[in-house]
Every structure is written in C-alpha cells, then in structure tokens.
Design a protein around this motif. Sequence first.
Motif, PDB file in Angstrom:
ATOM      1  N   ARG A 151       0.879  -1.186   0.000  1.00  0.00           N
ATOM      2  CA  ARG A 151       0.000   0.000   0.000  1.00  0.00           C
ATOM      3  C   ARG A 151       0.909   1.225   0.000  1.00  0.00           C
ATOM      4  N   PRO A 152       0.434   2.326  -0.537  1.00  0.00           N
ATOM      5  CA  PRO A 152       1.233   3.556  -0.474  1.00  0.00           C
ATOM      6  C   PRO A 152       1.586   3.878   0.978  1.00  0.00           C
ATOM      7  N   GLY A 153       2.849   4.275   1.199  1.00  0.00           N
ATOM      8  CA  GLY A 153       3.307   4.590   2.549  1.00  0.00           C
ATOM      9  C   GLY A 153       4.047   3.443   3.210  1.00  0.00           C
ATOM     10  N   ASP A 154       3.883   2.210   2.681  1.00  0.00           N
ATOM     11  CA  ASP A 154       4.614   1.072   3.239  1.00  0.00           C
ATOM     12  C   ASP A 154       6.119   1.276   3.067  1.00  0.00           C
ATOM     13  N   ILE A 155       6.878   0.803   4.059  1.00  0.00           N
ATOM     14  CA  ILE A 155       8.332   0.801   3.950  1.00  0.00           C
ATOM     15  C   ILE A 155       8.748  -0.622   3.588  1.00  0.00           C
ATOM     16  N   VAL A 156       9.468  -0.769   2.485  1.00  0.00           N
ATOM     17  CA  VAL A 156       9.859  -2.101   2.029  1.00  0.00           C
ATOM     18  C   VAL A 156      11.376  -2.252   1.971  1.00  0.00           C
ATOM     19  N   ARG A 157      11.808  -3.484   2.212  1.00  0.00           N
ATOM     20  CA  ARG A 157      13.211  -3.837   1.995  1.00  0.00           C
ATOM     21  C   ARG A 157      13.242  -4.603   0.678  1.00  0.00           C
ATOM     22  N   LEU A 164      12.876 -10.110   2.266  1.00  0.00           N
ATOM     23  CA  LEU A 164      12.517  -8.874   1.570  1.00  0.00           C
ATOM     24  C   LEU A 164      11.007  -8.691   1.590  1.00  0.00           C
ATOM     25  N   GLY A 165      10.579  -7.439   1.508  1.00  0.00           N
ATOM     26  CA  GLY A 165       9.140  -7.149   1.516  1.00  0.00           C
ATOM     27  C   GLY A 165       8.863  -5.990   2.454  1.00  0.00           C
ATOM     28  N   VAL A 166       7.614  -5.919   2.907  1.00  0.00           N
ATOM     29  CA  VAL A 166       7.199  -4.809   3.779  1.00  0.00           C
ATOM     30  C   VAL A 166       7.803  -4.989   5.168  1.00  0.00           C
ATOM     31  N   VAL A 167       8.536  -3.979   5.627  1.00  0.00           N
ATOM     32  CA  VAL A 167       9.113  -4.038   6.978  1.00  0.00           C
ATOM     33  C   VAL A 167       8.341  -3.153   7.948  1.00  0.00           C
ATOM     34  N   SER A 168       7.617  -2.182   7.412  1.00  0.00           N
ATOM     35  CA  SER A 168       6.839  -1.299   8.278  1.00  0.00           C
ATOM     36  C   SER A 168       5.642  -0.783   7.486  1.00  0.00           C
ATOM     37  N   ALA A 169       4.466  -0.862   8.116  1.00  0.00           N
ATOM     38  CA  ALA A 169       3.263  -0.389   7.437  1.00  0.00           C
ATOM     39  C   ALA A 169       2.334   0.242   8.466  1.00  0.00           C
ATOM     40  N   GLU A 170       1.609   1.251   8.007  1.00  0.00           N
ATOM     41  CA  GLU A 170       0.667   1.931   8.892  1.00  0.00           C
ATOM     42  C   GLU A 170      -0.746   1.450   8.553  1.00  0.00           C
ATOM     43  N   ALA A 214      -1.855   3.297  13.098  1.00  0.00           N
ATOM     44  CA  ALA A 214      -0.898   2.619  13.973  1.00  0.00           C
ATOM     45  C   ALA A 214       0.084   1.808  13.145  1.00  0.00           C
ATOM     46  N   THR A 215       1.282   1.575  13.706  1.00  0.00           N
ATOM     47  CA  THR A 215       2.248   0.716  13.034  1.00  0.00           C
ATOM     48  C   THR A 215       1.795  -0.726  13.200  1.00  0.00           C
ATOM     49  N   MET A 216       1.606  -1.411  12.084  1.00  0.00           N
ATOM     50  CA  MET A 216       1.057  -2.761  12.135  1.00  0.00           C
ATOM     51  C   MET A 216       2.113  -3.800  12.498  1.00  0.00           C
ATOM     52  N   ILE A 217       1.623  -4.930  13.030  1.00  0.00           N
ATOM     53  CA  ILE A 217       2.484  -6.019  13.462  1.00  0.00           C
ATOM     54  C   ILE A 217       2.325  -7.168  12.466  1.00  0.00           C
ATOM     55  N   PRO A 218       3.465  -7.697  11.948  1.00  0.00           N
ATOM     56  CA  PRO A 218       3.328  -8.833  11.032  1.00  0.00           C
ATOM     57  C   PRO A 218       2.857 -10.073  11.784  1.00  0.00           C
ATOM     58  N   ILE A 219       1.869 -10.782  11.222  1.00  0.00           N
ATOM     59  CA  ILE A 219       1.396 -11.999  11.883  1.00  0.00           C
ATOM     60  C   ILE A 219       1.613 -13.232  11.001  1.00  0.00           C
ATOM     61  N   ARG A 239      -0.289  -8.078   3.064  1.00  0.00           N
ATOM     62  CA  ARG A 239       0.968  -7.492   2.599  1.00  0.00           C
ATOM     63  C   ARG A 239       1.912  -8.612   2.175  1.00  0.00           C
ATOM     64  N   LYS A 240       2.959  -8.242   1.411  1.00  0.00           N
ATOM     65  CA  LYS A 240       4.069  -9.170   1.180  1.00  0.00           C
ATOM     66  C   LYS A 240       5.052  -8.833   2.300  1.00  0.00           C
ATOM     67  N   VAL A 241       5.025  -9.599   3.377  1.00  0.00           N
ATOM     68  CA  VAL A 241       5.758  -9.247   4.602  1.00  0.00           C
ATOM     69  C   VAL A 241       7.204  -9.737   4.517  1.00  0.00           C
ATOM     70  N   ALA A 242       8.138  -8.904   4.987  1.00  0.00           N
ATOM     71  CA  ALA A 242       9.530  -9.324   5.094  1.00  0.00           C
ATOM     72  C   ALA A 242       9.708 -10.141   6.367  1.00  0.00           C
ATOM     73  N   LYS A 243      10.459 -11.222   6.280  1.00  0.00           N
ATOM     74  CA  LYS A 243      10.724 -12.052   7.453  1.00  0.00           C
ATOM     75  C   LYS A 243      11.520 -11.244   8.459  1.00  0.00           C
ATOM     76  N   ALA A 244      11.082 -11.240   9.695  1.00  0.00           N
ATOM     77  CA  ALA A 244      11.750 -10.435  10.725  1.00  0.00           C
ATOM     78  C   ALA A 244      13.114 -11.025  11.054  1.00  0.00           C
ATOM     79  N   GLY A 245      13.995 -10.157  11.521  1.00  0.00           N
ATOM     80  CA  GLY A 245      15.287 -10.598  12.016  1.00  0.00           C
ATOM     81  C   GLY A 245      16.282 -10.914  10.915  1.00  0.00           C
TER      82      GLY A 245
END
Length: 196
Positions: free
Chosen positions: A130-136, A157-163, A168-173, A189-195
């Motif tokens: 989505r617009p505004g997402d921060i991606v790696r 790789l993928g979304v590392v931070s999204a509002e 609110a800053t969303m939590i990847p589940i 989202r296409k979520v980036a694996k944490a860590g």
Amino acid sequence: MEGDEEKFVTPGEVLGKATELKAGKGAYVSADDRTVYASLTGFRSLTPPPEGSDDPRPTVEVKGHKAHGPVPEPGLVVIARVTKVMAKMASADIMCVGPKSVREKFTGIIRQQDVRATEIDKVDMHASFRPGDIVRALVLSLGDARAYYLSTAKNELGVVSAESQAGATMIPISWTEMQCPLTGQVEQRKVAKAGA
C-alpha cells in the motif's frame, strides 16, 4: 572533445551512442536503443582506449560531485517507501542503500513478477503493498532511464513497516498479513521475514 570534459549530467541523460563510447562507472547502455546514459549525477569524463586495445572506443564515466550520497546498484539491498500501487507494479522512493540514506531522489519499481518467488501469476499488487509502506528490496537493475527495478522475492525482503488505516504501526502476523494493534484489523501485505 576537451570542452565536453566537465559537462554536468544527471541520471537518464544521454551520453552518446554505444557504437562510439564504452560505458564506464556511472554510465550504462540501454539494450533498447544502444545508447549510453548517465546513471548518477556528476561530471561526464572520457578516457581514451588503452594503447594496443582492439576496441577503439573511449570509455565515458560520470564522476560524482562531492555532495554525492550512495547510489542504488544491482545486487544491493535498499529501503524504499511505496508511493503508488498499480495492477502490475508498485513504485517507490528509495530512501536508503544498505545502511546509508540517499541524498538524491531515486525511484524504484517493483513489478508483479518480482514480488515473490512462487505463484508469480497469482500476485495481487494491492494485497502486497500500500502507499506509505516501507519495504526492503533488492536492486535487480536500472530499468528505464528514471527507475530501478526492485525485487521482494526473498523471504527477508518485503514490507518491513506499514501503517494501518487507524494510523498505527502494524504487526506482522504471517508472510502475507499484518495486523493493526489498535483495531485488530488484518491487512494483506508481502511481509519481510523479521530478524533478517
């Protein structure tokens, strides 16, 4: 040619024909029209071919000016903010190359086929970003003269931070979902694996 030496150029500017010039640092050849373009901001410089070289073409380089920050290059990981999502691609402003923030405006494009490694034909761009997402993302190549092709097709790789819509800053589940901590609403989202 001496007068050309200190010509100031910006990314996407034509430096000459590939039949007459070799692309050195800060320059690239477009496969479409065999033209040499600048890939960064700086001064155009020509280096004659080495003595005894079979290739008579001089090498053209763009030498960065002093205020120059890092430049996205193929193989490097960047952090970008998604600005627009369309049916087949998303565009993003590149903010960091590796750990360093950029000083110039670089645009990246994530094409549908570069979002993930599997089920490429089923990728829904609007369910990935989505617009505004921060991606790696990984820089694949300098696409056209104005934008880099980016890939999020690896797990890290993928979304590392999204509002969320609630701000609110969303939590990847999961790999494909993020949740708003305020409303509990889940968004895709296409979520980036944490860590990573």
